[in-house]
Scaffold this active site. Structure first.
Site, short mmCIF file in Angstrom:
data_model
loop_
_atom_site.label_atom_id
_atom_site.label_comp_id
_atom_site.label_asym_id
_atom_site.label_seq_id
_atom_site.Cartn_x
_atom_site.Cartn_y
_atom_site.Cartn_z
CE LYS A 70 -6.47 -1.75 1.48
NZ LYS A 70 -6.13 -3.17 1.67
CG ASP A 119 -17.07 3.14 -8.00
OD1 ASP A 119 -17.72 4.18 -8.20
OD2 ASP A 119 -16.43 2.56 -8.89
O1 6AU Z 1 2.26 -7.62 6.55
P1 6AU Z 1 2.25 -7.42 5.04
O2 6AU Z 1 2.97 -6.16 4.63
O3 6AU Z 1 2.69 -8.61 4.28
O4 6AU Z 1 0.71 -7.27 4.63
C1 6AU Z 1 -0.13 -6.26 5.10
C2 6AU Z 1 -1.56 -6.51 4.71
C3 6AU Z 1 -1.82 -6.59 3.20
C4 6AU Z 1 -2.36 -5.21 2.85
O5 6AU Z 1 -3.29 -5.28 1.79
C5 6AU Z 1 -3.04 -4.76 4.15
O6 6AU Z 1 -2.38 -5.44 5.20
N1 6AU Z 1 -2.99 -3.29 4.44
C6 6AU Z 1 -4.16 -2.56 4.70
C7 6AU Z 1 -5.45 -3.14 4.95
C8 6AU Z 1 -5.64 -4.21 5.85
O7 6AU Z 1 -6.45 -2.64 4.55
C9 6AU Z 1 -4.11 -1.17 4.84
C10 6AU Z 1 -2.86 -0.52 4.89
O8 6AU Z 1 -2.78 0.67 5.12
N2 6AU Z 1 -1.74 -1.28 4.73
C11 6AU Z 1 -1.77 -2.64 4.52
O9 6AU Z 1 -0.71 -3.24 4.42
O10 6AU Z 1 -2.79 -7.59 2.98
#
Ligand code: 6AU
Length: 265
Positions: free
Chosen positions: A94, A97
């Site tokens: 992510k 900057d």
């Molecule tokens: O299924 P989870 O909730 O255990 O994990 C979701 C994964 C995590 C977050 O860093 C990522 O997805 N994520 C992202 C990403 C991929 O950029 C964006 C977002 O809006 N929500 C999210 O959960 O590794």
């Protein structure tokens, strides 16, 4: 949105980024639209997980900065597993900057992300020039070996990624088609994004209520059929399960069935 009903072959032929092209090919070959978020704190454990679920996934997503045993040697090992099982590695850094800083974060420091990541995530917050200069100058190898995935919308409650924000940022994907391979979002961008891939996180078959820390979940079918996901991102729904291979197969099958249904509808 006609893009949602196009075949992956059509989508592949309109993709402008080599990594997006490769990903469409992997999806078709493996009949999978599953990305697993391997949010573990040990790279040894990530490698073990990747060896077991590798055949079921097209992308393994990691957060390199939560690993307690990171080394470039171990990362080389993970790359070997990725090559053997044919999946891409996404570093969910992510970046957010100014270009001068993100270039250094991408190429340098301890992690040397540009040496091993096929895909990286970035927030478009800083503006289009951060994206066009993310990988370095036009001679940078990373322009061929790595794709940027722009985060247009977040899965969490009360996220600040409004419609105006994500609509504007999506256009930058078109401008920087040699950098941007896809998007992270909860709805399909409305312009012609046939060649770009939408990743949707917040997918969990067992939990409807989220994680009590703002994360919100939907099912694989909802992510694909209602939210426009091409690839579903599954983290704790898989990595916390007692049989990760069986769970990976369930998510692969649910996700792929939904994608096939959407395309043929
Ligand atoms: O299924 P989870 O909730 O255990 O994990 C979701 C994964 C995590 C977050 O860093 C990522 O997805 N994520 C992202 C990403 C991929 O950029 C964006 C977002 O809006 N929500 C999210 O959960 O590794």
């Amino acid at each position: 949105n006609p893009r949602l009903h196009e075949s992956l072959e059509e989508r592949r032929s309109s993709s402008k980024h080599p990594i997006a092209t490769r990903l469409f090919e992997l999806m078709m070959a493996k009949k999978s639209n599953l990305c697993v978020a391997a949010d573990l704190t040990s790279l040894d454990e990530v490698i073990k997980l990747a060896e077991s679920i590798g055949p079921k996934i097209v992308v393994l997503k990691i957060h390199v900065d939560i690993l307690e045993d990171f080394s470039l040697a171990k990362m080389k090992q993970l790359r070997k597993v990725a090559k053997a099982h044919e999946f891409l590695i996404m570093e969910d850094r992510k970046f957010a900057d100014i270009a001068n800083t993100v270039q250094q974060q991408f190429h340098g420091g301890v992690y040397k992300i540009s040496e091993w990541a096929d895909l990286i995530t970035a927030h478009p917050l800083a503006g289009p020039e951060m994206i066009t200069h993310l990988f370095g100058d036009s001679s940078s190898d990373s322009r061929r070996t790595c794709g940027c995935v722009l985060i247009l919308e977040m899965s969490t409650k009360n996220a600040l990624t409004s419609q105006d924000y994500s609509k504007e940022a999506a256009k930058w994907g078109l401008i920087a088609s040699d950098i941007v391979a896809g998007f992270v979002g909860q709805s399909p961008p409305d312009a012609d994004f046939s060649g770009w891939i939408q990743f949707t996180p917040g997918v969990n078959s067992a939990s409807k209520s989220g994680d009590s820390k703002g994360q919100q979940y939907c099912s694989p079918a909802e992510a694909v059929l209602e939210r426009g996901a091409d690839i579903i991102i599954v983290g704790r729904g898989l990595i916390k399960s007692s049989d990760v291979v069986a769970t990976a197969e369930n998510y692969r099958s649910e996700g792929w069935t939904a994608l096939t249904k959407r395309i043929t509808n």
